[in-house]
Scaffold this motif. Structure first.
Motif, PDB file in Angstrom:
ATOM      1  N   ILE A   1       0.862  -1.180   0.000  1.00 35.05           N
ATOM      2  CA  ILE A   1       0.000   0.000   0.000  1.00 35.05           C
ATOM      3  C   ILE A   1       0.902   1.234   0.000  1.00 35.05           C
ATOM      4  N   LEU A   2       0.489   2.260  -0.712  1.00 37.03           N
ATOM      5  CA  LEU A   2       1.275   3.492  -0.792  1.00 37.03           C
ATOM      6  C   LEU A   2       0.974   4.374   0.419  1.00 37.03           C
ATOM      7  N   LEU A   3       2.029   4.729   1.159  1.00 33.45           N
ATOM      8  CA  LEU A   3       1.890   5.551   2.354  1.00 33.45           C
ATOM      9  C   LEU A   3       2.808   6.764   2.287  1.00 33.45           C
ATOM     10  N   ILE A   4       2.517   7.742   3.144  1.00 33.85           N
ATOM     11  CA  ILE A   4       3.403   8.894   3.311  1.00 33.85           C
ATOM     12  C   ILE A   4       3.745   9.042   4.788  1.00 33.85           C
ATOM     13  N   ASP A   5       4.808   9.761   5.064  1.00 36.16           N
ATOM     14  CA  ASP A   5       5.112  10.203   6.424  1.00 36.16           C
ATOM     15  C   ASP A   5       4.657  11.651   6.533  1.00 36.16           C
ATOM     16  N   ARG A   6       3.672  11.903   7.404  1.00 31.59           N
ATOM     17  CA  ARG A   6       3.129  13.247   7.557  1.00 31.59           C
ATOM     18  C   ARG A   6       4.169  14.184   8.173  1.00 31.59           C
ATOM     19  N   ASN A   7       4.181  15.422   7.709  1.00 36.79           N
ATOM     20  CA  ASN A   7       5.137  16.409   8.194  1.00 36.79           C
ATOM     21  C   ASN A   7       4.424  17.616   8.817  1.00 36.79           C
ATOM     22  N   GLU A   8       3.114  17.457   9.104  1.00 43.41           N
ATOM     23  CA  GLU A   8       2.339  18.528   9.712  1.00 43.41           C
ATOM     24  C   GLU A   8       1.418  17.953  10.780  1.00 43.41           C
ATOM     25  N   GLU A   9       1.071  18.782  11.739  1.00 48.92           N
ATOM     26  CA  GLU A   9       0.073  18.398  12.730  1.00 48.92           C
ATOM     27  C   GLU A   9      -1.314  18.469  12.102  1.00 48.92           C
ATOM     28  N   PRO A  10      -2.265  17.676  12.568  1.00 55.37           N
ATOM     29  CA  PRO A  10      -2.103  16.652  13.614  1.00 55.37           C
ATOM     30  C   PRO A  10      -1.418  15.397  13.075  1.00 55.37           C
ATOM     31  N   TYR A  11      -0.931  14.597  13.985  1.00 52.40           N
ATOM     32  CA  TYR A  11      -0.266  13.332  13.664  1.00 52.40           C
ATOM     33  C   TYR A  11       1.031  13.539  12.877  1.00 52.40           C
ATOM     34  N   LYS A  12       1.757  14.575  13.202  1.00 49.26           N
ATOM     35  CA  LYS A  12       3.041  14.801  12.547  1.00 49.26           C
ATOM     36  C   LYS A  12       3.970  13.623  12.831  1.00 49.26           C
ATOM     37  N   GLY A  13       4.633  13.130  11.793  1.00 54.84           N
ATOM     38  CA  GLY A  13       5.547  12.006  11.930  1.00 54.84           C
ATOM     39  C   GLY A  13       4.901  10.644  11.752  1.00 54.84           C
ATOM     40  N   TRP A  14       3.570  10.604  11.669  1.00 58.02           N
ATOM     41  CA  TRP A  14       2.859   9.332  11.477  1.00 58.02           C
ATOM     42  C   TRP A  14       2.869   8.928  10.007  1.00 58.02           C
ATOM     43  N   ARG A  15       2.852   7.622   9.779  1.00 60.11           N
ATOM     44  CA  ARG A  15       2.611   7.139   8.415  1.00 60.11           C
ATOM     45  C   ARG A  15       1.101   7.155   8.176  1.00 60.11           C
ATOM     46  N   ALA A  16       0.714   7.507   6.956  1.00 56.75           N
ATOM     47  CA  ALA A  16      -0.701   7.691   6.661  1.00 56.75           C
ATOM     48  C   ALA A  16      -0.963   7.471   5.178  1.00 56.75           C
ATOM     49  N   LEU A  17      -2.236   7.364   4.825  1.00 57.60           N
ATOM     50  CA  LEU A  17      -2.620   7.354   3.422  1.00 57.60           C
ATOM     51  C   LEU A  17      -2.395   8.744   2.830  1.00 57.60           C
ATOM     52  N   PRO A  18      -2.063   8.832   1.560  1.00 58.98           N
ATOM     53  CA  PRO A  18      -1.941  10.151   0.929  1.00 58.98           C
ATOM     54  C   PRO A  18      -3.314  10.828   0.882  1.00 58.98           C
ATOM     55  N   GLY A  19      -3.415  12.000   1.492  1.00 62.19           N
ATOM     56  CA  GLY A  19      -4.684  12.708   1.505  1.00 62.19           C
ATOM     57  C   GLY A  19      -4.522  14.133   1.975  1.00 62.19           C
TER      58      GLY A  19
ATOM     59  N   PRO B   1       7.662  13.297  -2.831  1.00 58.38           N
ATOM     60  CA  PRO B   1       6.716  14.382  -2.560  1.00 58.38           C
ATOM     61  C   PRO B   1       7.237  15.715  -3.093  1.00 58.38           C
ATOM     62  N   VAL B   2       6.320  16.542  -3.576  1.00 56.71           N
ATOM     63  CA  VAL B   2       6.697  17.868  -4.071  1.00 56.71           C
ATOM     64  C   VAL B   2       6.114  18.955  -3.161  1.00 56.71           C
ATOM     65  N   THR B   3       5.693  18.567  -1.964  1.00 57.19           N
ATOM     66  CA  THR B   3       5.183  19.498  -0.960  1.00 57.19           C
ATOM     67  C   THR B   3       5.765  19.127   0.395  1.00 57.19           C
ATOM     68  N   ASN B   4       5.897  20.112   1.266  1.00 56.35           N
ATOM     69  CA  ASN B   4       6.453  19.862   2.592  1.00 56.35           C
ATOM     70  C   ASN B   4       5.490  19.144   3.517  1.00 56.35           C
ATOM     71  N   PHE B   5       4.248  18.955   3.090  1.00 54.19           N
ATOM     72  CA  PHE B   5       3.277  18.266   3.934  1.00 54.19           C
ATOM     73  C   PHE B   5       3.694  16.818   4.194  1.00 54.19           C
ATOM     74  N   ALA B   6       4.425  16.212   3.252  1.00 54.75           N
ATOM     75  CA  ALA B   6       4.883  14.829   3.399  1.00 54.75           C
ATOM     76  C   ALA B   6       6.409  14.790   3.415  1.00 54.75           C
ATOM     77  N   ARG B   7       6.947  14.074   4.397  1.00 55.80           N
ATOM     78  CA  ARG B   7       8.403  13.908   4.459  1.00 55.80           C
ATOM     79  C   ARG B   7       8.893  12.912   3.417  1.00 55.80           C
ATOM     80  N   ALA B   8       8.094  11.862   3.206  1.00 52.94           N
ATOM     81  CA  ALA B   8       8.487  10.795   2.287  1.00 52.94           C
ATOM     82  C   ALA B   8       7.247  10.045   1.843  1.00 52.94           C
ATOM     83  N   ALA B   9       7.374   9.340   0.720  1.00 55.11           N
ATOM     84  CA  ALA B   9       6.330   8.442   0.223  1.00 55.11           C
ATOM     85  C   ALA B   9       6.994   7.117  -0.103  1.00 55.11           C
TER      86      ALA B   9
END
Length: 231
Positions: free
Chosen positions: A28-46, A110-118
């Motif tokens: 499954i494709l995930l990202i590492d969030r770089n913003e609150e809430p849940y900063k640093g969590w892995r999540a679905l791209p959204g 990622p091309v935005t700072n919202f995600a640290r990595a995909a």
């Protein structure tokens, strides 16, 4: 008398459930969030849908900005509107899903700072996700399981040339159970849309297996029936 509705401020988002198959694992494709809430969590791209764009356009934009992938065929599969699904207020999300071949796809970047990595992550080791992303993932997973019983969607995840073992491994990963090897192969070959190639695996340390290809034209022509692997 015309009834005037009060001005409403609605917040919508989109979440993308993108499945792939790599190294004999469903992913499954995930990202590492770089913003609150849940900063640093892995999540679905959204992310949030802009006020001046359609939800379909937003899904394509958001997937590209958070992962670098673009040009995928995604389908809406469910809307999630629980009042408390987002800690910062009422956010209604429209979920999309896609099945893609990982090999040959664009680099995940990622091309935005919202995600640290995909990155691609094994479905079997998903772990805890933020918001209601676990519910979104499970709903999307059930969707592809249902479709697998009547459409050959598994071939959208496999490389163009594959072995019967790879095909069975993928079915088992989606269905989450072991399948009888002999019965599975007999049933798959009986459909008539698998084309045996004059090629075998290369670069393997074990006995090379025959390669096959999915013949979509033949499937469309001769078979539009149940693809269940039961029995």
């Amino acid at each position: 008398m015309e009834t005037l509705l009060p001005k409403l401020d609605s917040v919508f988002s989109t979440d993308c459930v993108i499945f792939g198959f790599q190294a004999n694992e469903l992913k499954i494709l995930l990202i590492d969030r770089n913003e609150e809430p849940y900063k640093g969590w892995r999540a679905l791209p959204g992310y949030i849908v802009g006020q001046d764009e359609s939800i379909d356009d937003a899904a394509e934009r958001i997937l590209y900005e958070l992962t670098g992938l673009r040009g995928l065929h995604m389908e809406q599969f469910h809307t999630f509107g629980d009042v408390d699904r987002h800690p910062q207020g009422r956010v209604i999300t429209v979920a999309y899903y896609a099945l893609i071949r990982i090999d040959g796809q664009q680099e995940l970047k990622p091309v935005t700072n919202f995600a640290r990595a995909a990155y691609w992550h094994p479905v079997k080791d998903l772990g805890k996700l933020p918001f209601d992303h676990q519910k979104i993932f499970e709903t999307g997973f059930r969707k592809i399981r249902r479709r697998l019983s009547y459409q050959p969607i598994a071939f959208e995840l496999l490389p163009e040339k594959f072995t019967l073992t790879q095909l069975q491994t993928l079915y088992e990963a989606i269905l989450n159970r072991k399948l009888d090897k002999r019965n599975f192969r007999k049933k798959m070959l009986s459909y008539g849309f698998l084309k045996e190639l004059d090629e075998k695996q290369k670069g393997v340390s074990y006995r090379a297996a025959k390669l096959y290809r999915f013949d979509r034209r033949k499937y469309n022509k001769i078979f539009q029936n149940d693809l269940s692997v039961e029995g």
